[in-house]
Design a protein around this motif. Structure first.
Motif, PDB file in Angstrom:
ATOM      1  N   SER A 127       0.834  -1.208   0.000  1.00  9.06           N
ATOM      2  CA  SER A 127       0.000   0.000   0.000  1.00  9.06           C
ATOM      3  C   SER A 127       0.871   1.261   0.000  1.00  9.06           C
ATOM      4  O   SER A 127       0.535   2.251  -0.641  1.00  9.06           O
ATOM      5  CB  SER A 127      -0.986  -0.010   1.176  1.00  9.06           C
ATOM      6  OG  SER A 127      -0.292   0.093   2.388  1.00  9.06           O
ATOM      7  N   GLU A 185       0.845   4.037  -3.072  1.00  9.43           N
ATOM      8  CA  GLU A 185       0.737   5.486  -2.841  1.00  9.43           C
ATOM      9  C   GLU A 185       1.887   6.225  -3.513  1.00  9.43           C
ATOM     10  O   GLU A 185       1.704   7.306  -4.088  1.00  9.43           O
ATOM     11  CB  GLU A 185       0.752   5.792  -1.341  1.00  9.43           C
ATOM     12  CG  GLU A 185      -0.566   5.494  -0.644  1.00  9.43           C
ATOM     13  CD  GLU A 185      -0.422   5.529   0.870  1.00  9.43           C
ATOM     14  OE1 GLU A 185       0.299   6.400   1.384  1.00  9.43           O
ATOM     15  OE2 GLU A 185      -1.007   4.649   1.542  1.00  9.43           O
ATOM     16  N   ARG A 213       1.361   6.370  -7.241  1.00  8.27           N
ATOM     17  CA  ARG A 213       0.296   7.337  -7.576  1.00  8.27           C
ATOM     18  C   ARG A 213       0.830   8.753  -7.520  1.00  8.27           C
ATOM     19  O   ARG A 213       0.521   9.584  -8.367  1.00  8.27           O
ATOM     20  CB  ARG A 213      -0.878   7.163  -6.612  1.00  8.27           C
ATOM     21  CG  ARG A 213      -1.701   5.951  -6.995  1.00  8.27           C
ATOM     22  CD  ARG A 213      -2.952   5.817  -6.163  1.00  8.27           C
ATOM     23  NE  ARG A 213      -3.762   4.728  -6.708  1.00  8.27           N
ATOM     24  CZ  ARG A 213      -4.590   3.991  -5.990  1.00  8.27           C
ATOM     25  NH1 ARG A 213      -4.731   4.218  -4.698  1.00  8.27           N
ATOM     26  NH2 ARG A 213      -5.276   3.022  -6.562  1.00  8.27           N
ATOM     27  N   TYR A 227      -7.623  -5.722  -1.398  1.00  2.67           N
ATOM     28  CA  TYR A 227      -7.085  -4.359  -1.461  1.00  2.67           C
ATOM     29  C   TYR A 227      -6.994  -3.878  -2.914  1.00  2.67           C
ATOM     30  O   TYR A 227      -7.419  -2.766  -3.242  1.00  2.67           O
ATOM     31  CB  TYR A 227      -5.710  -4.312  -0.783  1.00  2.67           C
ATOM     32  CG  TYR A 227      -4.920  -3.059  -1.070  1.00  2.67           C
ATOM     33  CD1 TYR A 227      -5.124  -1.902  -0.330  1.00  2.67           C
ATOM     34  CD2 TYR A 227      -3.964  -3.023  -2.091  1.00  2.67           C
ATOM     35  CE1 TYR A 227      -4.403  -0.743  -0.593  1.00  2.67           C
ATOM     36  CE2 TYR A 227      -3.240  -1.879  -2.371  1.00  2.67           C
ATOM     37  CZ  TYR A 227      -3.460  -0.737  -1.618  1.00  2.67           C
ATOM     38  OH  TYR A 227      -2.747   0.400  -1.885  1.00  2.67           O
ATOM     39  N   CYS A 228      -6.450  -4.740  -3.787  1.00  4.23           N
ATOM     40  CA  CYS A 228      -6.276  -4.349  -5.194  1.00  4.23           C
ATOM     41  C   CYS A 228      -7.628  -4.082  -5.861  1.00  4.23           C
ATOM     42  O   CYS A 228      -7.766  -3.159  -6.662  1.00  4.23           O
ATOM     43  CB  CYS A 228      -5.508  -5.424  -5.958  1.00  4.23           C
ATOM     44  SG  CYS A 228      -3.777  -5.512  -5.480  1.00  4.23           S
ATOM     45  N   LYS A 241     -10.404  -3.136  -4.301  1.00  4.42           N
ATOM     46  CA  LYS A 241     -10.949  -1.903  -3.728  1.00  4.42           C
ATOM     47  C   LYS A 241     -10.263  -0.663  -4.321  1.00  4.42           C
ATOM     48  O   LYS A 241     -10.910   0.338  -4.629  1.00  4.42           O
ATOM     49  CB  LYS A 241     -10.761  -1.927  -2.201  1.00  4.42           C
ATOM     50  CG  LYS A 241     -11.418  -0.774  -1.479  1.00  4.42           C
ATOM     51  CD  LYS A 241     -11.284  -0.915   0.043  1.00  4.42           C
ATOM     52  CE  LYS A 241     -10.982   0.413   0.678  1.00  4.42           C
ATOM     53  NZ  LYS A 241      -9.631   0.568   1.196  1.00  4.42           N
ATOM     54  N   GLU A 242      -8.952  -0.748  -4.485  1.00  4.35           N
ATOM     55  CA  GLU A 242      -8.185   0.395  -4.990  1.00  4.35           C
ATOM     56  C   GLU A 242      -8.143   0.442  -6.520  1.00  4.35           C
ATOM     57  O   GLU A 242      -7.469   1.306  -7.092  1.00  4.35           O
ATOM     58  CB  GLU A 242      -6.753   0.334  -4.443  1.00  4.35           C
ATOM     59  CG  GLU A 242      -6.655   0.553  -2.934  1.00  4.35           C
ATOM     60  CD  GLU A 242      -6.985   1.985  -2.537  1.00  4.35           C
ATOM     61  OE1 GLU A 242      -6.623   2.911  -3.302  1.00  4.35           O
ATOM     62  OE2 GLU A 242      -7.598   2.180  -1.473  1.00  4.35           O
ATOM     63  N   LYS A 243      -8.795  -0.521  -7.153  1.00  3.59           N
ATOM     64  CA  LYS A 243      -8.792  -0.619  -8.620  1.00  3.59           C
ATOM     65  C   LYS A 243      -7.385  -0.676  -9.203  1.00  3.59           C
ATOM     66  O   LYS A 243      -7.050  -0.005 -10.180  1.00  3.59           O
ATOM     67  CB  LYS A 243      -9.588   0.539  -9.229  1.00  3.59           C
ATOM     68  CG  LYS A 243     -11.039   0.536  -8.775  1.00  3.59           C
ATOM     69  CD  LYS A 243     -11.888   1.479  -9.602  1.00  3.59           C
ATOM     70  CE  LYS A 243     -13.371   1.296  -9.364  1.00  3.59           C
ATOM     71  NZ  LYS A 243     -13.772   1.296  -7.932  1.00  3.59           N
TER      72      LYS A 243
END
Lengths: 287, 112
Positions: free
Chosen positions: A203, A207, A210, A233-234, A236-238
């Motif tokens: 994660s 970040e 991004r 997680y992937c 949810k975070e696309k």
């Protein structure tokens, strides 16, 4: 086409993926694999090439010329890294702390701090058929990886044409060396393991990518251990999951002998193909 | 003699700071005048690198003869302190300043 392979957590399979993907792609065309983990390069263990080129790499460090110095102390004041210290009647320089910014040298009114080259590591290039392998190794005791990473990237850019696929095995973590290793990449693969520790560091890496506005995807290594939180997680975070490399004793055995895995484990070869197809469609592939 | 301490406060009852480079305060006790001089070193927390040599330089400006600290300085700081001729005693990181001073007087601290 530049592909950087990074992770948050160390030991999740950056080198395994870098070496296997490079060799796999080199079956169809020229590929340059560069090991940018200059503090502990290990891709070379899996590439048995012939040495083509070796050179020392230098950084610029101030050298104190006592006879010119008036002990005004400006050098110490302008150094942001505490690499230059005025102690009584002498100037002490700590080369490992120096960022080669030239401030002390340029602002010294007596020109008593000329910059001189100091060896920080070495770069080597090996070739095996279509695969060109470049690695840099930081000298023991050197604290800063970034200058050597930067010079290694410059070497690769100068030696190889743009259209060749370039794969960069990056350092672990999310700090300056990783930024330097990934900032010019067209695509970044983040490799992780499906454990709480893997997820936590993934994660952070997501970040970071991004923030750098990178196109990236995730590869889950040792799939089958831990839990499904990384997948959740992937989703949810696309973040696209490009491949899952199974947790398999045979893979570990091949790795421990310094062998490439995809040649002996068809499932891994299939996963490499998935990864490449994804990158080819989203980031342009072989131009 | 001037005795320096790495400290988390500025009086006899303050706890020692076990760290050297990132010590919060540098306290120097002058045994002749029985007074303290202090340096607020807290700004060092913003330095990513080079805290050791910088703190050593700050300490040097206070001209102590002896330094009493906890874990001991790292390599760069030790180089500066050696040049400055300051004698270093370690292992007082979990004491108060007063306890550390007493331990030093009774030769209970390890020389670095």
């Amino acid at each position: 086409m530049k592909i950087a392979i990074a992770s948050g957590k160390g030991g999740t399979g950056k080198t395994t993926l870098s070496t296997n993907l490079s060799a796999f792609l080199a079956e169809q065309g020229k590929v340059v694999l560069t090991d940018l983990d200059v503090e502990e390069p290990n891709s070379g263990l899996f590439v048995n090439g012939t040495l083509q080129h070796a050179e020392d790499k230098f950084k610029m460090i101030p050298e104190w010329e006592q006879e010119k110095c008036t002990l005004c102390g400006i050098c110490q004041e302008v150094c942001n890294y505490h690499a230059v210290i005025k102690m009584a009647d002498q100037i002490m320089i700590f080369p490992e702390l120096c960022h080669s910014c030239y401030a002390c040298s340029e602002l010294c009114p007596e020109e008593a701090l000329p910059m001189i080259p100091q060896k920080m590591g070495e770069l080597k290039q090996f070739n095996v058929n279509n695969l060109f392998f470049v690695e840099s190794r930081l000298k023991i005791g050197e604290e800063q990886a970034v200058p050597l990473i930067k010079q290694t990237l410059q070497y690769v850019d100068a030696q190889f044409p743009k259209e060749i696929i370039k794969i960069y095995d990056s350092p672990p973590g999310t700090s300056c060396p990783v930024i330097e290793a990934t900032k010019d990449a067209d695509f970044v693969i983040l490799i992780t393991e499906p454990t709480p520790f893997g997820l936590h560091d993934l994660s952070l890496a997501v970040e970071t990518m991004r923030e750098l506005k990178k196109s990236f995807g995730v590869v889950i290594n040792r799939y089958g251990i831990g839990n499904d939180d990384v997948l959740a997680y992937c989703e949810k975070e696309k973040v696209p999951v490009l491949a899952k490399i199974p947790n398999d004793r045979k893979i570990a055995e091949l790795y421990s002998r310094g062998e490439l895995i995809y040649r002996k484990v068809p499932e891994v070869k299939q996963q490499l193909d998935h990864i490449w197809k994804y990158i080819e469609t989203t980031a342009g592939g072989r131009q | 003699m001037k005795i320096a301490f790495t400290a988390k406060g500025t009086d006899w009852d303050a706890p020692m700071d076990a760290r050297f480079g990132r010590a919060e305060y540098l306290l120097v006790y002058d045994e002749d005048t029985k007074t303290f001089a202090q340096f607020d070193n807290r700004a060092i927390k913003d330095a990513a690198h080079g805290a050791g040599p910088q703190t050593a330089q700050n300490l040097f400006e206070m001209h102590p003869d002896v330094l009493i600290t906890g874990n001991g300085p790292g390599g760069n700081a030790a180089t500066v302190l050696e040049k400055a001729g300051i004698k270093i005693y370690i292992g007082a990181g979990d004491k108060t300043i007063k306890e550390a001073y007493t331990a030093y007087q009774n030769n209970q601290l390890k020389e670095f």
